[in-house]
Design a protein around this motif. Sequence first.
Motif, mmCIF file in Angstrom:
data_model
loop_
_atom_site.group_PDB
_atom_site.id
_atom_site.type_symbol
_atom_site.label_atom_id
_atom_site.label_comp_id
_atom_site.label_asym_id
_atom_site.label_seq_id
_atom_site.Cartn_x
_atom_site.Cartn_y
_atom_site.Cartn_z
ATOM 1 N N LEU A 147 -45.400 40.237 35.569
ATOM 2 C CA LEU A 147 -44.689 39.061 35.084
ATOM 3 C C LEU A 147 -43.327 39.507 34.561
ATOM 4 O O LEU A 147 -43.243 40.314 33.627
ATOM 5 N N PRO A 148 -42.225 39.026 35.170
ATOM 6 C CA PRO A 148 -40.885 39.489 34.767
ATOM 7 C C PRO A 148 -40.610 39.366 33.276
ATOM 8 O O PRO A 148 -40.075 40.293 32.661
ATOM 9 N N ASP A 149 -40.971 38.233 32.660
ATOM 10 C CA ASP A 149 -40.694 38.051 31.235
ATOM 11 C C ASP A 149 -41.434 39.084 30.386
ATOM 12 O O ASP A 149 -40.889 39.608 29.405
ATOM 13 N N ALA A 150 -42.673 39.377 30.765
ATOM 14 C CA ALA A 150 -43.443 40.372 30.022
ATOM 15 C C ALA A 150 -42.823 41.757 30.169
ATOM 16 O O ALA A 150 -42.765 42.534 29.204
ATOM 17 N N ALA A 151 -42.355 42.080 31.374
ATOM 18 C CA ALA A 151 -41.722 43.385 31.604
ATOM 19 C C ALA A 151 -40.431 43.505 30.817
ATOM 20 O O ALA A 151 -40.151 44.553 30.218
ATOM 21 N N VAL A 152 -39.638 42.431 30.793
ATOM 22 C CA VAL A 152 -38.384 42.445 30.028
ATOM 23 C C VAL A 152 -38.678 42.678 28.550
ATOM 24 O O VAL A 152 -38.027 43.497 27.884
ATOM 25 N N SER A 153 -39.668 41.971 28.016
ATOM 26 C CA SER A 153 -40.017 42.125 26.602
ATOM 27 C C SER A 153 -40.475 43.546 26.293
ATOM 28 O O SER A 153 -40.089 44.131 25.274
ATOM 29 N N ALA A 154 -41.302 44.104 27.178
ATOM 30 C CA ALA A 154 -41.843 45.448 26.935
ATOM 31 C C ALA A 154 -40.741 46.496 26.942
ATOM 32 O O ALA A 154 -40.688 47.372 26.064
ATOM 33 N N VAL A 155 -39.846 46.437 27.927
ATOM 34 C CA VAL A 155 -38.782 47.442 28.032
ATOM 35 C C VAL A 155 -37.794 47.294 26.882
ATOM 36 O O VAL A 155 -37.378 48.284 26.269
ATOM 37 N N THR A 156 -37.413 46.061 26.567
ATOM 38 C CA THR A 156 -36.489 45.840 25.452
ATOM 39 C C THR A 156 -37.087 46.351 24.152
ATOM 40 O O THR A 156 -36.430 47.050 23.375
ATOM 41 N N ALA A 157 -38.352 46.024 23.918
ATOM 42 C CA ALA A 157 -39.015 46.430 22.673
ATOM 43 C C ALA A 157 -39.175 47.937 22.580
ATOM 44 O O ALA A 157 -39.135 48.502 21.480
ATOM 45 N N ALA A 158 -39.337 48.611 23.714
ATOM 46 C CA ALA A 158 -39.514 50.066 23.687
ATOM 47 C C ALA A 158 -38.278 50.748 23.117
ATOM 48 O O ALA A 158 -38.374 51.668 22.291
ATOM 49 N N VAL A 159 -37.103 50.317 23.540
ATOM 50 C CA VAL A 159 -35.874 50.923 23.033
ATOM 51 C C VAL A 159 -35.621 50.492 21.591
ATOM 52 O O VAL A 159 -35.233 51.300 20.748
ATOM 53 N N VAL A 160 -35.861 49.201 21.294
ATOM 54 C CA VAL A 160 -35.712 48.718 19.920
ATOM 55 C C VAL A 160 -36.620 49.512 18.982
ATOM 56 O O VAL A 160 -36.199 50.007 17.940
#
Length: 208
Positions: A147-160
């Motif tokens: 799911l694109p939205d889930a992937a975006v959230s996961a990658v963004t949160a990893a760096v944050v």
Amino acid sequence: MAKQDRAVRTREQLIRSAAESFDRSGFGLSSLSDISTGAGVSSGALHFHFGSKRELGEAVEAAAAETLRAIIAPCPPSHPDPLRVLVDTSHLLAQRLTQDVVLRAAFGLGHDATWQEDAKLWLSWRSWVRATLTLAGERGDLAADVLPDAAVSAVTAAVVGSEILGRADAEWSPCRALAQFWSLMLPRLSGESGLPVPVSNSPATLRP
């Protein structure tokens, strides 16, 4: 010209001193007197360039945004491996956050309750992650059930998360944390088990 050069240097010194203060104490507890002292200039010189601490915060954000734009240049549609660009860029950003106090302070303002402005840099990072994952999806590089939205959230949160944890614990290495994250996430995104995980943060690997 020498006078103009001196004014530019003074402004840069003030921005860096402000970033160091925001990074160390947060926006609310940073004082203009500490910032001017850290820059090695008088309070009068500070007020000549900046009318308030908020203007200094905005200048820190603007300087950091310019650095971030260079890091997250759009992935060319013809790039053979957008996911590789995503991994390498996340490592490069994590590395620069540990090295560049202006960039780090501006990202820190995004979760500083006393700043009370939008998290502009994190929003820019999230938008770039979304665009790069969208390109990967269009090329058929994402697993069908991602799911694109889930992937975006996961990658963004990893760096944050790695950036915030790195602030709290000097032993925490954001780059090491991201390598561990990608060892789990990259095979999931691509649907290829046993996929080798690129961990390079060299700018040369970001573009073909």
